[in-house]
Design an enzyme around this catalytic site. Structure first.
Site, short mmCIF file in Angstrom:
data_model
loop_
_atom_site.label_atom_id
_atom_site.label_comp_id
_atom_site.label_asym_id
_atom_site.label_seq_id
_atom_site.Cartn_x
_atom_site.Cartn_y
_atom_site.Cartn_z
N LEU A 10 -18.39 13.89 0.45
CA LEU A 10 -17.81 14.12 1.57
C LEU A 10 -16.42 13.21 1.60
O LEU A 10 -16.49 12.01 1.47
CB LEU A 10 -18.71 13.55 2.63
CG LEU A 10 -20.05 14.43 3.03
CD1 LEU A 10 -20.75 14.23 4.00
CD2 LEU A 10 -19.45 15.95 2.90
N ALA A 12 -13.66 13.74 3.91
CA ALA A 12 -12.51 14.11 4.87
C ALA A 12 -12.00 13.18 5.78
O ALA A 12 -11.15 13.60 6.40
CB ALA A 12 -13.27 15.21 5.67
N ARG A 17 -9.00 2.53 9.79
CA ARG A 17 -9.09 1.03 9.56
C ARG A 17 -8.37 0.69 8.42
O ARG A 17 -8.08 -0.57 8.19
CB ARG A 17 -10.55 0.49 9.74
CG ARG A 17 -11.07 0.27 11.01
CD ARG A 17 -12.66 -0.20 11.24
NE ARG A 17 -13.62 0.51 10.69
CZ ARG A 17 -14.74 0.38 10.41
NH1 ARG A 17 -15.05 -1.22 10.26
NH2 ARG A 17 -15.68 1.16 10.09
N GLY A 140 -28.80 2.55 10.29
CA GLY A 140 -29.75 3.56 10.89
C GLY A 140 -31.04 2.95 10.08
O GLY A 140 -30.97 2.68 8.92
N GLU A 156 -31.13 6.03 14.42
CA GLU A 156 -29.91 5.29 14.56
C GLU A 156 -29.85 4.15 15.47
O GLU A 156 -31.05 3.94 16.11
CB GLU A 156 -28.76 6.18 15.36
CG GLU A 156 -28.59 7.38 14.52
CD GLU A 156 -27.97 7.31 13.30
OE1 GLU A 156 -27.25 6.16 12.96
OE2 GLU A 156 -28.30 7.94 12.49
N ASN A 361 9.67 -7.87 -39.11
CA ASN A 361 9.60 -9.28 -38.54
C ASN A 361 10.75 -9.04 -37.53
O ASN A 361 11.90 -8.82 -37.89
CB ASN A 361 9.78 -10.43 -39.34
CG ASN A 361 9.52 -11.81 -38.56
OD1 ASN A 361 8.48 -12.11 -38.40
ND2 ASN A 361 10.48 -12.19 -37.98
N ASN A 370 17.90 0.64 -25.12
CA ASN A 370 17.38 1.99 -25.33
C ASN A 370 17.88 2.83 -24.02
O ASN A 370 17.54 4.04 -23.94
CB ASN A 370 15.91 1.96 -25.44
CG ASN A 370 15.13 1.10 -24.17
OD1 ASN A 370 15.79 0.36 -23.41
ND2 ASN A 370 14.25 1.96 -23.80
N SER A 389 17.08 -13.70 -35.00
CA SER A 389 17.05 -13.86 -33.52
C SER A 389 18.43 -13.40 -32.72
O SER A 389 19.51 -13.42 -33.23
CB SER A 389 16.83 -15.52 -33.31
OG SER A 389 15.69 -15.80 -33.74
N ARG A 424 29.07 -10.20 -35.85
CA ARG A 424 29.69 -11.20 -35.19
C ARG A 424 31.04 -11.40 -35.15
O ARG A 424 31.76 -10.89 -35.88
CB ARG A 424 29.04 -12.64 -35.79
CG ARG A 424 27.34 -12.63 -36.05
CD ARG A 424 27.12 -14.11 -36.80
NE ARG A 424 25.59 -14.10 -37.34
CZ ARG A 424 25.14 -14.58 -37.91
NH1 ARG A 424 25.71 -15.46 -39.14
NH2 ARG A 424 23.63 -14.75 -38.25
#
Length: 448
Positions: A10, A12, A17, A140, A156, A361, A370, A389, A424
């Protein structure tokens, strides 16, 4: 299961809240919509059919539960009315029919198997899952025969007498029916109550009026949590995370600080894996044996082979495929890229849409460029290559096996195997320029 099983979920309700534009049952617990947790439990039980009752205009929910058939409850007239929305699929069903709720993601297959077994032991017309909370107010009550243990009624809370209100055994809502005659049983339920709705709980009274028996099975309270608010969603998350962490540790993983690790329902973690504090798993993570995930790492949609080392502060995004013994270090992001056996990306780098060959590396500060704003392009780094680097690899680009790329290079063309490339600008030095510049600016501004 020894008998055919149908499951009705169930789903639905909108859950006002929750203060949300999406159906309540699509809110996620451990990275998965609540309703899919319930469907997975039915799959574990080998249900022959799983039927989802939805409300009007819930296309997103219908997509989430596919390929299971959906049945619309156009007018919300109670839980019995909701089950009968799936009448056409239930009229010829045999065996057992299990009614579950899409906002209750914590019931375990083992618990549901016990419920089905209890119904068949009678055999009973109806079996109900009950629990004993610290405070039964609002729930209940399940009234049972003190001698036979049979379920006599579901009362209930608002309708309880003072004596009945002292009953501590409460209704979870989950019920199992004998499939044969179930539709007729639900058709006999009336709506003579304050809300004018058809309550599934009234099936117990109808069955007993027909001379049939019912039974209740007790389950731990935490399994029964139904989520109706964001606060309850957070509680469900906590309970599910506790289960997932315990399962990971039982299966041979070390969680250094379990409470700070957040897993997904589909997290696949091998043996002798060490997960340090503050690690977050998104959906689709698979980790091989003897892997270390260091602190503050975030993983989603990735595969990590055995003996790899990840983090700290690493981010693995969807499509990251980390090979055996590979290293992904601190502040490294990997997206849709393969690191082959023994490859290393240790510091402050972004690797996307790429292949990094075995034992290559990647130096600190390296990025694969990219994306040009329209399309993504591939970078291919050969086995044993060394990338200095602060290198920018402007894709599409290929670096051959064993090649070296000097630090600080902006590389936009391919590099042959075993070659060295340096990209460079020529160095320019102007002696005394800085002192002359300062003198000039002091004269202009009057500042020291």
């Amino acid at each position: 299961m020894s008998r055919p099983l149908s499951v009705v979920v169930l789903a639905a309700g909108m859950g006002t809240r929750m203060k949300s534009t999406q159906p309540k049952v699509l809110h996620k617990v451990a990275g998965k919509p609540m309703v899919n947790h319930v469907i997975d439990a039915a799959r574990f039980l080998h249900a022959e059919q799983t039927l989802i009752v939805v409300g009007p205009d819930m296309a997103a929910l219908e997509k989430a539960v596919a390929p299971h058939p959906t049945f619309e409850q156009t007018d919300r007239l109670g839980t019995a009315h909701a089950v009968l929305a799936a009448r056409n699929a239930l009229e010829n069903a045999t065996g057992d029919v299990l009614v579950l709720y899409g906002d209750s993601p914590l019931f375990t297959p083992a618990t549901l198997e016990r419920l089905i077994a209890a119904r068949n032991e009678g055999p009973h017309a109806v079996a109900v899952l009950g629990f004993t909370p610290d405070d039964p107010a609002g729930y209940g009550r399940l009234a049972t025969d003190p001698f036979t243990g049979e379920l006599q009624a579901i009362i209930e809370d608002k309708e309880c007498t003072d004596a009945e209100r002292r009953i501590g055994f409460c209704n979870s809502g989950v019920m199992c029916f004998a499939a044969e005659g179930m539709v007729d049983l639900l058709d006999a339920i009336n709506n003579k109550n304050a809300k004018g709705e058809y309550y599934l709980t009234d099936a117990v009274a109808v069955a007993r009026d027909q001379g049939r028996t019912c039974v209740a099975v007790e389950v731990a309270e935490e399994e029964t949590l139904g989520v109706n608010s964001r606060a309850q969603l957070a509680i469900a998350e906590q309970l599910m995370q506790s289960r997932l962490r315990d399962a990971a540790m039982r299966n041979g993983a070390t969680l250094v600080d379990p409470g700070s690790v957040f897993l997904c329902a589909d997290s696949d973690i091998g043996q002798d894996v060490v997960i340090e504090p503050n690690v977050v798993f998104g959906p689709g993570v698979k980790i091989g044996d003897n892997v270390t995930i260091k602190a503050f790492s975030h993983l989603e949609g990735c595969t990590i082979a055995s003996h790899a080392d990840i983090g700290p502060y690493a981010r693995l995004r969807p499509g990251a495929d980390i090979g055996k013994g590979a290293k992904v270090g601190n502040f490294v992001e990997i997206k849709k890229a393969t690191l082959e056996t023994g490859a290393k990306v240790n510091h402050l780098s972004y690797i996307g849409d790429a292949r990094i060959g075995a034992k290559a590396n990647i130096g600190a500060g390296t990025i694969t460029c990219n994306y040009d704003g329209f399309k993504k392009y591939q970078t291919d780094i050969g086995a044993g290559a060394f990338i200095g680097s602060n290198t920018a690899l402007v894709a599409p680009v290929t670096v051959g096996d064993g090649a070296f790329v000097g630090a600080g290079s902006t590389l936009s063309g391919d590099v042959a195997a075993d070659a060295l490339v340096l990209v460079r600008a020529e160095r320019t030095e102007k002696p005394g320029w800085a002192a002359r510049f300062r003198d000039k600016m002091r004269a202009l501004t009057g500042k020291n």
